[in-house]
Design an enzyme around this catalytic site. Structure first.
Site, PDB file in Angstrom:
ATOM      1  N   ASP A 180      51.675  37.521  35.510  1.00 34.60           N
ATOM      2  CA  ASP A 180      52.890  38.256  35.167  1.00 34.60           C
ATOM      3  C   ASP A 180      52.896  39.537  36.001  1.00 34.60           C
ATOM      4  O   ASP A 180      51.965  40.337  35.923  1.00 34.60           O
ATOM      5  CB  ASP A 180      52.840  38.573  33.670  1.00 34.60           C
ATOM      6  CG  ASP A 180      53.989  39.449  33.202  1.00 34.60           C
ATOM      7  OD1 ASP A 180      54.793  39.913  34.034  1.00 34.60           O
ATOM      8  OD2 ASP A 180      54.077  39.672  31.982  1.00 34.60           O
ATOM      9  N   ILE A 181      53.919  39.718  36.782  1.00 33.41           N
ATOM     10  CA  ILE A 181      53.927  40.851  37.716  1.00 33.41           C
ATOM     11  C   ILE A 181      53.917  42.197  36.990  1.00 33.41           C
ATOM     12  O   ILE A 181      53.430  43.186  37.536  1.00 33.41           O
ATOM     13  CB  ILE A 181      55.118  40.736  38.707  1.00 33.41           C
ATOM     14  CG1 ILE A 181      54.842  41.572  39.952  1.00 33.41           C
ATOM     15  CG2 ILE A 181      56.423  41.119  38.048  1.00 33.41           C
ATOM     16  CD1 ILE A 181      55.727  41.233  41.124  1.00 33.41           C
ATOM     17  N   GLY A 229      65.011  36.865  33.811  1.00 37.22           N
ATOM     18  CA  GLY A 229      63.918  36.598  34.751  1.00 37.22           C
ATOM     19  C   GLY A 229      62.964  37.768  34.900  1.00 37.22           C
ATOM     20  O   GLY A 229      62.661  38.487  33.944  1.00 37.22           O
ATOM     21  N   VAL A 230      62.514  37.961  36.120  1.00 33.48           N
ATOM     22  CA  VAL A 230      61.518  39.004  36.378  1.00 33.48           C
ATOM     23  C   VAL A 230      62.143  40.396  36.174  1.00 33.48           C
ATOM     24  O   VAL A 230      61.462  41.326  35.734  1.00 33.48           O
ATOM     25  CB  VAL A 230      60.897  38.816  37.779  1.00 33.48           C
ATOM     26  CG1 VAL A 230      61.849  39.168  38.899  1.00 33.48           C
ATOM     27  CG2 VAL A 230      59.605  39.599  37.899  1.00 33.48           C
ATOM     28  N   ASP A 231      63.417  40.517  36.448  1.00 30.21           N
ATOM     29  CA  ASP A 231      64.140  41.786  36.261  1.00 30.21           C
ATOM     30  C   ASP A 231      64.082  42.211  34.789  1.00 30.21           C
ATOM     31  O   ASP A 231      63.733  43.362  34.467  1.00 30.21           O
ATOM     32  CB  ASP A 231      65.590  41.571  36.725  1.00 30.21           C
ATOM     33  CG  ASP A 231      66.369  42.851  36.935  1.00 30.21           C
ATOM     34  OD1 ASP A 231      65.778  43.942  36.847  1.00 30.21           O
ATOM     35  OD2 ASP A 231      67.586  42.752  37.196  1.00 30.21           O
ATOM     36  N   THR A 251      64.309  32.806  43.937  1.00 29.80           N
ATOM     37  CA  THR A 251      64.023  31.394  43.647  1.00 29.80           C
ATOM     38  C   THR A 251      64.280  30.993  42.196  1.00 29.80           C
ATOM     39  O   THR A 251      64.057  29.843  41.835  1.00 29.80           O
ATOM     40  CB  THR A 251      62.568  31.038  44.000  1.00 29.80           C
ATOM     41  OG1 THR A 251      61.686  31.749  43.118  1.00 29.80           O
ATOM     42  CG2 THR A 251      62.240  31.384  45.438  1.00 29.80           C
ATOM     43  N   GLY A 252      64.725  31.939  41.374  1.00 30.59           N
ATOM     44  CA  GLY A 252      65.015  31.630  39.976  1.00 30.59           C
ATOM     45  C   GLY A 252      66.505  31.470  39.784  1.00 30.59           C
ATOM     46  O   GLY A 252      67.111  30.511  40.270  1.00 30.59           O
TER      47      GLY A 252
END
Ligand code: APR
Length: 171
Positions: A11-12, A33-35, A119-120
């Site tokens: 997990d970033i 997502g990651v945001d 890519t998501g």
């Protein structure tokens, strides 16, 4: 030079590096997502800082403090929405990586962790996206000796495998 690129599962938001890169949208006001994960982990000060910046065009990057994250900074970049590949997507994705590494260098940051931008939700094909990510990481590492580590952080095995095969190419 290969040793300066690392590919890990994880997990970033937990990465204790100088900067993590966020796959944001042009509003910079958060999303899924990651945001979403980065905004949740960094806390509400991040949203206030992003609001003050006032957005970011596709292919560019902006920097904020990391706030509640272990990372000192967050570099927000906006990947292209995939529309089949004939709309400049590859150049825009490469520009995201270049802008992110340039901002890191401008702030004297040595270790940078990145997700698989685009890519998501934005549907950039994984193999092509990771090939661009690795090529741009290699170019940045070659051009910027002060950059110590580019860490690709993958939430899932499919993404991890794609980076591994991109890294094997052009060795
Ligand atoms: N750590 C590492 N990687 C993550 C994490 C995390 N915590 N969460 C998601 N990812 C991965 C996804 O699995 C994918 O491989 O990040 C990659 C990018 O996916 P998205 O977050 O969907 O980013 P992107 O395709 O660039 O779409 C951006 O999504 O949430 C919105 O606001 C964002 O509108 C923007 C769009």
């Amino acid at each position: 030079m290969g040793a300066r690129i690392r590919i890990i599962r994880g997990d970033i938001t937990t990465q204790a590096v100088d900067a993590i890169v966020n796959a944001a949208n042009t509003s910079l006001l958060g999303g899924g997502g990651v945001d979403g994960a980065i905004h949740r982990a960094a806390g509400p000060e991040l949203l206030a800082a992003c609001r003050a910046i006032g957005g970011c065009p596709t292919g560019q990057a902006r920097i904020t403090p990391g706030f509640g994250l272990p990372a000192r900074y967050i570099i927000h970049t906006v990947g292209p929405v995939w529309h089949g590949g004939g709309h400049g997507e590859a150049e825009q994705l490469a520009a995201c990586y270049r802008a992110s590494f340039a901002l890191a260098a401008a702030h004297g940051l040595r270790r940078v962790a990145l997700p698989a931008i685009g890519t998501g939700a934005y549907r950039y094909p994984l193999g092509a996206a990771t090939a661009i990510a690795v090529a741009e990481a290699r170019a940045a590492l070659a051009a910027r000796p002060e950059l110590e580590e580019v860490r690709f952080v993958c939430l899932d095995g499919k993404t991890h495998d794609a980076y591994q095969s991109a890294l094997r190419q052009g060795e």
